[in-house]
Design a protein around this motif. Sequence first.
Motif, PDB file in Angstrom:
ATOM      1  N   PRO A   1       0.824  -1.215   0.000  1.00  0.00           N
ATOM      2  CA  PRO A   1       0.000   0.000   0.000  1.00  0.00           C
ATOM      3  C   PRO A   1       0.858   1.265   0.000  1.00  0.00           C
ATOM      4  N   VAL A   2       0.233   2.359  -0.429  1.00  0.00           N
ATOM      5  CA  VAL A   2       0.860   3.681  -0.429  1.00  0.00           C
ATOM      6  C   VAL A   2      -0.182   4.687   0.041  1.00  0.00           C
TER       7      VAL A   2
ATOM      8  N   PRO B   1       4.532   3.412   2.812  1.00  0.00           N
ATOM      9  CA  PRO B   1       5.181   4.688   2.508  1.00  0.00           C
ATOM     10  C   PRO B   1       4.151   5.814   2.371  1.00  0.00           C
ATOM     11  N   VAL B   2       4.544   6.996   2.813  1.00  0.00           N
ATOM     12  CA  VAL B   2       3.701   8.187   2.695  1.00  0.00           C
ATOM     13  C   VAL B   2       4.400   9.189   1.793  1.00  0.00           C
ATOM     14  N   PHE B   3       3.677   9.682   0.799  1.00  0.00           N
ATOM     15  CA  PHE B   3       4.188  10.748  -0.063  1.00  0.00           C
ATOM     16  C   PHE B   3       3.220  11.919   0.008  1.00  0.00           C
ATOM     17  N   GLU B   4       3.789  13.128   0.004  1.00  0.00           N
ATOM     18  CA  GLU B   4       2.999  14.336   0.206  1.00  0.00           C
ATOM     19  C   GLU B   4       3.000  15.194  -1.049  1.00  0.00           C
TER      20      GLU B   4
ATOM     21  N   LEU C   1      -4.149   4.970  -1.012  1.00  0.00           N
ATOM     22  CA  LEU C   1      -5.089   5.778  -0.229  1.00  0.00           C
ATOM     23  C   LEU C   1      -4.710   7.239  -0.429  1.00  0.00           C
ATOM     24  N   ALA C   2      -5.537   7.981  -1.161  1.00  0.00           N
ATOM     25  CA  ALA C   2      -5.281   9.391  -1.471  1.00  0.00           C
ATOM     26  C   ALA C   2      -6.176  10.252  -0.600  1.00  0.00           C
ATOM     27  N   ILE C   3      -5.551  11.036   0.271  1.00  0.00           N
ATOM     28  CA  ILE C   3      -6.275  11.815   1.274  1.00  0.00           C
ATOM     29  C   ILE C   3      -6.206  13.300   0.928  1.00  0.00           C
TER      30      ILE C   3
END
Length: 549
Positions: A224-225, A249-252, A288-290
């Motif tokens: 997941p991302v 992983p988290v990308f901003e 998951l796009a927040i």
Amino acid sequence: MQATDNHTKSPQTPRETHSPSCAQVLMHLLRQYGVDTVFGIPGVHTIELYRGLPGSGLTHITPRHEQGAAFMADGFARATGKPGVCFLITGPGVTNAATAMAQAYSDSIPMLVISAVNRREDLGMGRGRLHELPRQQDVSRGFCIWQHALTSAEQLPETLARAFQLMRGGRPGPVHIEIPIDLFPAPMPGQLDAYQAAPAPSLPGAGSEAVATATKWLTAAKSPVILLGGGAQHCARPATELAEKLAAPVFESLAAKGIVDEQHPLCGGANLSFDCVRERVEAADVVLAIATELSETDRNLVRENYRFSGKLIRVDIDPAQLVCNAQPDLAICADAGATLQALAAGVPDAGESRRQTAAAEVESLRHTCRSEWWPGSEGRFPWVLALRDALPKDGILVTDSTQLAYNTNHALPLHQPRSHITCTTGYGTLGFALPAAIGAALASPRPVIGLIGDGGIMFTLGELAAAVEQQLALPILVWNNSGYGEIRDFMDDAAVEQEGVNLRAPDFVALARSFGAEGCRIERPEQLCEAVAEAFKRKGPTVIEITAP
């Protein structure tokens, strides 16, 4: 003797003997809604508006241009999450502020713009009144989430209530309220204390079925991302918790930079424009796009969107954004924070082993990103490292569209939400950083550094006077590359002869001192830390001119 006694007895104030004016009620209600600072330039049409200001508890900041007022309100809002407020005169006040309002609209920044407009009997008549625009509301219609022109003073409380509900209850943006100049002194019924703010709305939570589906997909995911956008500024804790439980992983986006501490081992930073990150996102089995638009400005002008091969879950307060730029497999129209909390509570812990594997992957991606710098940016990287050391860990960086800022977008780690205030995304105007940094410095006790180019600062240079008046310990870094360096590079890449991009810059040190600010010039990255540290000690701004390599 009797005459003297009569003369020395002060008459009762109008507030004690008369109904409050519309202007007084406006100031009172702004305080009720939590506003403590307003930005504006008084004019002949707003004299009666300003009669309501003394004793209201509001601090008034006078910029040197209405564009500066709105940029300051923007910076104030981004630093606090509360609406920035500005007062504008009829006509040119509105048109001068239009660019800054459009930037706030593009970046979903809450801003309350209260402007005067001509007397009600003159509206639409074309009589050539002072500051007259035939249809003033049309100027801001394209970049406001709501507008209203008062036709009676009694409409004010409901109008303000609607404005604040919109700015606090959904996707925020500028609201423009016009008040005819004959209404500012108009009497309002009752006493000031009778006017109270409307309660803040409760934000919608995700439905249980949608949460259950998202939880199921994320629990089963092998790779997941999480993608965070600017609408997740209030989500640092649940976003970090969910990433740790999923080992994801988290990308901003650039607007989200710092929401998750960029030194966290699972945070890949604002590096969505790089090929290696694109490949990782596209290969994820669940994304998951927040609260992100998934737009080209989120990817730093990389036009081509991702080709998601796995399931895409999108969460946004704005239903239109749930299908913009990418069609989701699951769309959740809800508050990002509440949704992240529900997901973090529902997914099982992936375990330390998977977290270590994911952290190693993120570190490898970071290293690969560093090898993908734009040609010619290697000379700027030492300055990024120097700025990293100069900016306190709780500091706020305010950047303009300038070459060094494009590198800090990716290479400068930030550690808290609301640490990155930039115009390099979205509308992308020049001249933003100086007034926005002033607004942020007035709003927050956190240290603020502004970064702007020698071309951009000339758009709003006059606001340095406002920073001097407020005695703000504010370092303003001016990246002096003798013109519009980014556009020069693009012209060269396109084999277009350079025209209009090589500028003669003033002596910024002498110019700063002429305003009553301090100024210095540095040529080596190792000089930056000391220059910034000295600037933070002063009672007033410091212009630090950097001679670009």
